[in-house]
Enzyme design. Structure first.
Site, PDB file in Angstrom:
ATOM      1  N   THR A 188       0.850  -1.194   0.000  1.00 47.38           N
ATOM      2  CA  THR A 188       0.000   0.000   0.000  1.00 47.38           C
ATOM      3  C   THR A 188       0.882   1.239   0.000  1.00 47.38           C
ATOM      4  O   THR A 188       1.903   1.285   0.690  1.00 47.38           O
ATOM      5  CB  THR A 188      -0.952   0.009   1.213  1.00 47.38           C
ATOM      6  N   HIS A 221       2.289 -11.487  14.402  1.00 51.26           N
ATOM      7  CA  HIS A 221       3.313 -12.026  15.284  1.00 51.26           C
ATOM      8  C   HIS A 221       3.019 -13.469  15.701  1.00 51.26           C
ATOM      9  O   HIS A 221       3.877 -14.140  16.295  1.00 51.26           O
ATOM     10  CB  HIS A 221       3.425 -11.142  16.534  1.00 51.26           C
TER      11      HIS A 221
END
Length: 416
Positions: free
Chosen positions: A334, A387
C-alpha cells in the site's frame, strides 16, 4: 412462472444489496441478459437471467439487502412485453381491449428512460449517467464493441450534450439533519455495504491477529537514477512507463523468497506456506480501499508488472473490477505516499500475514559512510506482520532485505 434468484457469486460472498435494476416490470428479456446490478462486499456484479421471457414482478427493490438463493424477480416465458398484469390475474374484459389498442397507436412519449434494451453500458457507466443527468442513448462509445464506459459518459458531459435524462436519478439514502444536545448541527448518512465490510474487517484483524509494525528507511537515489536513465527506452520498448511500484513489487518478491513466513497464512492450527506470489496492490476509490491482485508477479518482468498494475488501477477507478481480480492475494503493498503520508502503520489484509507500507519521498540530510553529509531522497517503509507466526527478527530482516534490494536496484532490474 420462473424465478430469478441471487446465484452463488464466490465462496466468501453470501449476500449483497440491490444497487440498480437494469430492467423493469413488463420488459422482455433473453436468457443471459443482465437484469440487476448487485453491490457486494468487494465489487458490484451483474446478475443475469437464466430464462427468457417477460418480467412480471420485481420482488426486491433497490437498496434492499438480499442473500444467495433469494428470489428477486419473476419471469413469464410466455408473457408479452409491456404487460403489467400477472398471468394469474383475471384477464380484462374484451371491451377494454379496443381502447387499449387505440392507445398503443399513439406516439410513445419520451419518459426519459435510458433505453436499456438498446444501450449497452457498464453498471458504473449507468450510475455515472444518473449522477450527471446524461441520456445514455446520446453517449458515443469508444469501445469497439459499443459498450459505454464511465469515461464515455464524462466525455459526453464535458461536451455539453443538450439531450438530458428527464428520468429522476436513483434515490440515495436520505441525509438526516439533526442537532446535538448542544444545539449543534450534524448529519447522518447510511454507510454503504462496502464501507461497512471494510470497517468490520479492519476491526476483526486488530482483534484476531497479533499485529505489530516495524519501520526502516530507504535511500531512493539509485532507483530514481535508474528510472531516469531507462525511462525513454523503456517506454519505446514496452509502451508503458517505468514506475516505482514495479521496483517495490520485485523487491518484495525477492524478500518473500528469503522469508517465506511473510507469504503464508494461518488456517486453524496449521501454517499454509504459499509457493506462489500473488501481490495485492491497494487502490483508493470513491467507495473505499480495494486491493486488486497481480497474479504470479514473480513470473512477470518489470514491464509486465507495470502494465498489470496500470490495468487494475483503471478497472478499480472505473468500478470494473471482477471478483477474480480481488481474491487470493498472498501479500499486499500500500502506498500512502501518493497522498503525502510520511509514516503510518498499515493494517493487515486478512488472511495475509504481511503488508508493506510505502510513504512520501522527502529529501533529508544523510550522514554517509565517510562521515560526509549529503541530501538524499529518503522514504520511510513500514511492514506490519502477524506475530503469531512471524517473529520480530524475521520481520525486521525482511524489511532490511527490501531496503537492500531497492538501494542497489540494477541487479533487481536485470533479474526482473
Amino acid at each position: 412462472m420462473n424465478e430469478i434468484k441471487i446465484p452463488e457469486l464466490a465462496e466468501s460472498i453470501t449476500e449483497g444489496t440491490i444497487a440498480e435494476w437494469l430492467v423493469k416490470k413488463g420488459d422482455k428479456i433473453e436468457k443471459g441478459d443482465p437484469v440487476v446490478e448487485l453491490e457486494t462486499d468487494k465489487v458490484n456484479v451483474e446478475v443475469n437471467s437464466d430464462f427468457a421471457g417477460v418480467i412480471t414482478e420485481i420482488v426486491s427493490e433497490e437498496g434492499e439487502d438480499v442473500e444467495v438463493g433469494d428470489v428477486i424477480a419473476k419471469i413469464d416465458e410466455n408473457g408479452e412485453a409491456g404487460a403489467d398484469a400477472s398471468p394469474d390475474e383475471p384477464k380484462e374484459e374484451k371491451k377494454e381491449v379496443a381502447p387499449k389498442k387505440e392507445e398503443a397507436k399513439e406516439p410513445a412519449k419520451d419518459d426519459g428512460s435510458d433505453n436499456k434494451q438498446d444501450v449497452i453500458a457498464s453498471p458504473a457507466a449507468r450510475k455515472r449517467a444518473r449522477e450527471l443527468g446524461i441520456d445514455l442513448s446520446s453517449v458515443q462509445a469508444r469501445d469497439p464493441l459499443g459498450r459505454i464506459r464511465p469515461e464515455d459518459v464524462d466525455s459526453a458531459a464535458k461536451g455539453g450534450n443538450d439531450k438530458k435524462e428527464s428520468k429522476p436519478a436513483k434515490k440515495e439514502e436520505p441525509k438526516k439533519s439533526e442537532k446535538t444536545e448542544f444545539d449543534k448541527p450534524v448529519e447522518r448518512v447510511k454507510m454503504s455495504r462496502r464501507r461497512q465490510t471494510i470497517a468490520n474487517r479492519l476491526v476483526e484483524v486488530q482483534q484476531e491477529a497479533a499485529m505489530l509494525t516495524t519501520f526502516n528507511e530507504v535511500d531512493m537515489t539509485n532507483v530514481m537514477k535508474l528510472r531516469s536513465e531507462r525511462k525513454e527506452n523503456f517506454i519505446k520498448k514496452h509502451d508503458v512507463k517505468l514506475g516505482f511500484m514495479s521496483f517495490f513489487t520485485k523487491a518484495v518478491i525477492g524478500a518473500l523468497k528469503e522469508f517465506p513466513l511473510l507469504n503464508a497464512e494461518i488456517q486453524g492450527n496449521e501454517i499454509v506456506m504459499k509457493k506462489f506470489y500473488d501481490i495485492g496492490i491497494a487502490v483508493s476509490t470513491e467507495e473505499g480501499l480495494v486491493v486488486p491482485v497481480v497474479r504470479d508477479a514473480d513470473r512477470l518482468d518489470f514491464a509486465g508488472v507495470e502494465r498489470e498494475i496500470g490495468n487494475l488501477g483503471k478497472k478499480a477507478i472505473n468500478k470494473e473490477l471482477g471478483l477474480n481480480d480481488l481474491q487470493g492475494g498472498t501479500f499486499t503493498i500500500t502506498n500512502g505516499g501518493t497522498f503525502g503520508s510520511m509514516m503510518s502503520t498499515p493494517i493487515l489484509n486478512a488472511p495475509q500475514v504481511g503488508i508493506l507500507g510505502m510513504h512520501n519521498i522527502q529529501k533529508r540530510p544523510i550522514v554517509m559512510p565517510d562521515d560526509s553529509i549529503e541530501v538524499r531522497p529518503m522514504m520511510y517503509l513500514a511492514v506490519s506482520y502477524d506475530h503469531r507466526i512471524v517473529d520480530g527478527k524475521d520481520a525486521v530482516q525482511f524489511l532490511v532485505r527490501i531496503k537492500e534490494l531497492l538501494e542497489d536496484p540494477y541487479d533487481l532490474l536485470l533479474e526482473g
